[in-house]
Design an enzyme around this catalytic site. Structure first.
Site, PDB file in Angstrom:
ATOM      1  N   GLY A 132      82.915  68.619  45.933  1.00  0.00           N
ATOM      2  CA  GLY A 132      83.479  67.307  46.765  1.00  0.00           C
ATOM      3  C   GLY A 132      82.684  66.179  46.429  1.00  0.00           C
ATOM      4  N   GLY A 164      80.259  63.912  47.092  1.00  0.00           N
ATOM      5  CA  GLY A 164      79.113  63.908  47.777  1.00  0.00           C
ATOM      6  C   GLY A 164      78.483  62.426  48.003  1.00  0.00           C
ATOM      7  N   ARG A 165      79.001  61.574  47.150  1.00  0.00           N
ATOM      8  CA  ARG A 165      78.391  60.026  47.146  1.00  0.00           C
ATOM      9  C   ARG A 165      79.674  58.977  46.756  1.00  0.00           C
ATOM     10  NH1 ARG A 165      74.992  58.931  41.528  1.00  0.00           N
ATOM     11  NH2 ARG A 165      76.161  60.722  40.066  1.00  0.00           N
ATOM     12  N   LYS A 225      81.595  54.891  43.602  1.00  0.00           N
ATOM     13  CA  LYS A 225      80.652  55.919  43.341  1.00  0.00           C
ATOM     14  C   LYS A 225      79.458  55.470  43.802  1.00  0.00           C
ATOM     15  CE  LYS A 225      79.447  58.939  39.313  1.00  0.00           C
ATOM     16  NZ  LYS A 225      80.031  59.359  38.222  1.00  0.00           N
ATOM     17  N   ASP A 239      71.090  62.341  48.078  1.00  0.00           N
ATOM     18  CA  ASP A 239      71.026  61.122  48.881  1.00  0.00           C
ATOM     19  C   ASP A 239      72.450  60.036  49.047  1.00  0.00           C
ATOM     20  OD1 ASP A 239      71.169  59.867  46.495  1.00  0.00           O
ATOM     21  OD2 ASP A 239      69.073  59.257  46.319  1.00  0.00           O
ATOM     22  N   ARG A 273      91.119  66.878  39.920  1.00  0.00           N
ATOM     23  CA  ARG A 273      90.224  67.585  38.903  1.00  0.00           C
ATOM     24  C   ARG A 273      90.595  69.106  38.698  1.00  0.00           C
ATOM     25  NH1 ARG A 273      85.108  64.650  39.667  1.00  0.00           N
ATOM     26  NH2 ARG A 273      85.569  62.780  40.702  1.00  0.00           N
ATOM     27  N   ASP A 328      84.596  70.276  37.498  1.00  0.00           N
ATOM     28  CA  ASP A 328      84.933  69.180  38.239  1.00  0.00           C
ATOM     29  C   ASP A 328      84.979  67.972  37.466  1.00  0.00           C
ATOM     30  OD1 ASP A 328      82.248  70.043  38.042  1.00  0.00           O
ATOM     31  OD2 ASP A 328      81.771  68.427  39.182  1.00  0.00           O
ATOM     32  N   ASN A 329      84.710  67.951  36.484  1.00  0.00           N
ATOM     33  CA  ASN A 329      84.629  66.662  35.522  1.00  0.00           C
ATOM     34  C   ASN A 329      85.830  66.648  34.559  1.00  0.00           C
ATOM     35  OD1 ASN A 329      82.438  65.663  36.869  1.00  0.00           O
ATOM     36  ND2 ASN A 329      81.074  66.330  35.589  1.00  0.00           N
ATOM     37  N   ASP A 338      83.667  60.621  35.008  1.00  0.00           N
ATOM     38  CA  ASP A 338      82.157  61.003  35.292  1.00  0.00           C
ATOM     39  C   ASP A 338      81.243  60.858  34.026  1.00  0.00           C
ATOM     40  OD1 ASP A 338      82.672  60.974  37.952  1.00  0.00           O
ATOM     41  OD2 ASP A 338      82.401  63.078  38.189  1.00  0.00           O
TER      42      ASP A 338
HETATM   43  P1  AMP Z   1      78.287  64.741  39.075  1.00  0.00           P
HETATM   44  O1  AMP Z   1      77.186  65.492  38.175  1.00  0.00           O
HETATM   45  O2  AMP Z   1      78.187  63.197  39.175  1.00  0.00           O
HETATM   46  O3  AMP Z   1      79.608  65.002  38.342  1.00  0.00           O
HETATM   47  O4  AMP Z   1      78.184  65.378  40.454  1.00  0.00           O
HETATM   48  C1  AMP Z   1      78.539  66.860  40.701  1.00  0.00           C
HETATM   49  C2  AMP Z   1      78.301  66.923  42.307  1.00  0.00           C
HETATM   50  O5  AMP Z   1      77.224  66.530  42.574  1.00  0.00           O
HETATM   51  C3  AMP Z   1      79.262  66.062  42.807  1.00  0.00           C
HETATM   52  O6  AMP Z   1      79.945  66.972  44.075  1.00  0.00           O
HETATM   53  C4  AMP Z   1      78.640  65.073  43.460  1.00  0.00           C
HETATM   54  O7  AMP Z   1      79.372  64.267  44.416  1.00  0.00           O
HETATM   55  C5  AMP Z   1      77.192  65.436  43.883  1.00  0.00           C
HETATM   56  N1  AMP Z   1      76.246  64.504  43.558  1.00  0.00           N
HETATM   57  C6  AMP Z   1      75.681  63.859  42.523  1.00  0.00           C
HETATM   58  N2  AMP Z   1      74.850  63.216  42.770  1.00  0.00           N
HETATM   59  C7  AMP Z   1      74.656  63.102  44.128  1.00  0.00           C
HETATM   60  C8  AMP Z   1      73.863  62.267  44.981  1.00  0.00           C
HETATM   61  N3  AMP Z   1      72.856  61.339  44.643  1.00  0.00           N
HETATM   62  N4  AMP Z   1      74.236  62.604  46.430  1.00  0.00           N
HETATM   63  C9  AMP Z   1      75.045  63.194  46.957  1.00  0.00           C
HETATM   64  N5  AMP Z   1      75.874  64.017  45.965  1.00  0.00           N
HETATM   65  C10 AMP Z   1      75.689  63.874  44.633  1.00  0.00           C
HETATM   66 MG    MG Z   2      81.773  64.845  38.513  1.00  0.00          MG
END
Ligand code: AMP
Ligand code: MG
Length: 484
Positions: free
Chosen positions: A88, A90-91, A111, A123, A182, A251-252, A261
């Site tokens: 989901g 997360g940020r 983002k 975070d 996605r 998810d990407n 992403d």
């Molecule tokens: P990503 O690698 O950016 O495709 O992210 C994969 C998952 O990790 C997704 O659910 C993002 O929302 C979560 N995520 C990545 N970085 C962070 C962060 N700094 N804080 C919270 N969630 C994160």
């Molecule tokens: Mg992603």
């Protein structure tokens, strides 16, 4: 100047229960770093208003305008092959959707807007370097004609965020996309056995991306095929540019067929199918040459998620979905051959000639982009620059003879090649240099210069040879880091 956006938020309104309403974080000192004014104009948004304090509230997420319905989308995903049932946003936040003057629907998405209930241990933050990387590479991809989410703006937040190598400036990327659905969005509800939500999601996705399939008896199957065709076309385009996404997790992988992403992604210089840039991809799962196989694997995960909607009898659903995946594999091969035929200026794809070209490159340290820059001259009889790219040009002349014989009109072929083969790609050492200057020296100059080149990738500019050349031999290999 007041900011008014024509929001029309279908996701928030039609998919209640499939997301969490949420707000962006407040920031100590938000500042606009980059605004993509031409993109704002194309969306029908007022660039002047986006530069105002109200605009900043939208782009950094701390004060959203009237009509926004910010939410965190739920999704799952296979990451490096292992299933995470809950990822989901997360940020990130989906702020809302707008319709452009042509009536096309776009998500406005942030983002780095702060922690959400999906943040797990994270975070909720993003930092300037990776935000600028996504801005630059997504804009380069758009200019190269590759379907992609696009950067609308980059802001700094005014505080420092701790990352692997120390504190970095906090930042938010505002981006747009045809949607943020996605493969993992479908996996989320499939894994929980929430068939009604899965059906709602499918109907929504079909209405948004494949409206002509609406109401078909085999809508789920046709939808799978459409997504597969879009993704096959996309990955073939990546291959034709030497682009390595780096994190092809489900998810990407979008439903829209857009690249999304941009994390540890990069463009390959010396041709080698085993090339990876991501620090966490130790097994080379997402290496350049593995991308097609991973695409089919990801589509098989989408098929699995859709099985209950394809046929009530699982055996039959599997048989039908397997046939679709087989057709997508064939479609990918055809797309790949088309992409390279265009790069070679051929009238019709010649798979044997194209495959032999890839064999020529093996172990030769040939810069992928430079090869195609040298090709028009070679087609016109000037082969020395092309031969000089090879360590040992054995066999290259024989291949060139076959190639030239396949070109009935070399002048026309050369002109076609110049229109599709970029002079400027975001070369890794230049990207690193630009991001470092921006993040640690407060100097956006190198970034702006590189952005200008990659936004007009087919136009050679005198004096800009540095931007068209591979990394000097003394530049260490670039590795990019996840958790960005
Ligand atoms: P990503 O690698 O950016 O495709 O992210 C994969 C998952 O990790 C997704 O659910 C993002 O929302 C979560 N995520 C990545 N970085 C962070 C962060 N700094 N804080 C919270 N969630 C994160
Ligand atoms: Mg992603």
């Amino acid at each position: 100047m007041s900011l008014s956006l024509p929001f029309d938020n279908s996701y928030a309104q039609e998919l209640v229960g499939l997301y969490t309403p949420w707000q962006g974080q407040d920031w100590p000192d938000p500042q606009l770093v980059l605004l993509n004014a031409p993109l704002a104009l194309a969306l029908g948004l007022d660039a002047g208003a986006l530069r105002s304090a109200e605009g900043l509230g939208l782009l950094a997420g701390h004060a959203l305008p009237e009509g926004a319905q910010p939410l965190a989308q739920a999704y799952a995903g296979h990451q490096f092959g292992g299933f995470s049932p809950q990822l989901g946003d997360g940020r990130a936040l989906l702020v809302g959707e707008v319709l452009d003057p042509q009536g096309a629907r776009w998500d406005i998405h942030l983002k780095g807007s702060g922690r959400t209930p999906f943040a797990r241990g994270g975070d909720g933050r993003a930092v300037l370097g990776p935000v600028l990387r996504e801005y630059l590479i997504s804009e380069a991809m758009a200019a190269l004609g590759v379907p992609t989410t696009r950067a609308l703006a980059a802001c700094t937040t005014g505080d420092k965020v701790l990352r692997q190598f120390g504190p970095e400036p906090g930042a938010v990327l505002a981006r747009i996309g045809a949607s943020h659905l996605r493969v993992g969005t479908f996996q989320f509800f499939a894994a929980r056995g929430e068939r009604d939500k899965l059906r709602l999601l499918l109907d929504y996705a079909i209405a948004r991306h494949d409206p002509d399939v609406t109401g078909a008896e085999d809508a789920a199957l046709q939808f799978l095929e459409r997504v597969g065709q879009r993704q096959a076309r996309l990955v073939a385009q990546w291959m034709g540019l030497g682009f390595i996404h780096g994190v092809m997790n489900t998810d990407n992988t979008t439903i829209s067929g857009e690249t999304i992403d941009y994390g540890p992604c990069a463009f390959m210089e010396a041709y080698d199918p085993a090339t990876v840039f991501s620090s966490i991809d130790r097994m080379g799962r997402y290496a350049y040459g593995n991308q097609p196989a991973i695409l089919f694997w990801n589509l098989a995960r989408l098929a699995e998620a859709l099985l209950p909607l394809i046929d009530t009898q699982e055996d039959r659903a599997i048989t039908r979905a397997t046939e679709v995946i087989g057709r997508i594999q064939a479609a990918y091969q055809a797309e790949w051959a088309e992409v390279f035929a265009r790069k070679l200026g051929l009238d019709t794809p010649d798979p044997a000639l194209i495959e032999d070209m890839h064999k020529l490159w093996q172990g030769q340290n040939v810069d992928f982009t430079s090869f195609f820059q040298a090709l028009p001259a070679a087609a016109l009889g000037e082969s020395a620059p092309l031969l000089s790219l090879f360590h040992s040009p054995d066999g290259v002349e024989t291949w060139l003879e076959r190639y030239c014989a396949a070109l009935p009109d070399p002048e026309a072929a050369a002109a076609r090649m110049r229109a599709v083969n970029p002079v400027y790609i975001p070369r890794n050492h230049l990207v690193e240099e630009a991001l470092h200057a921006a993040s640690f020296q407060g100097d956006m100059g190198p970034f702006q210069a590189l952005l200008a080149r990659v936004q007009a990738p087919f136009t050679p500019i005198a004096g800009m040879e540095r931007y068209a050349s591979p990394a000097p031999a003394d530049v260490p290999a670039i590795v990019t880091y996840c958790g960005t």
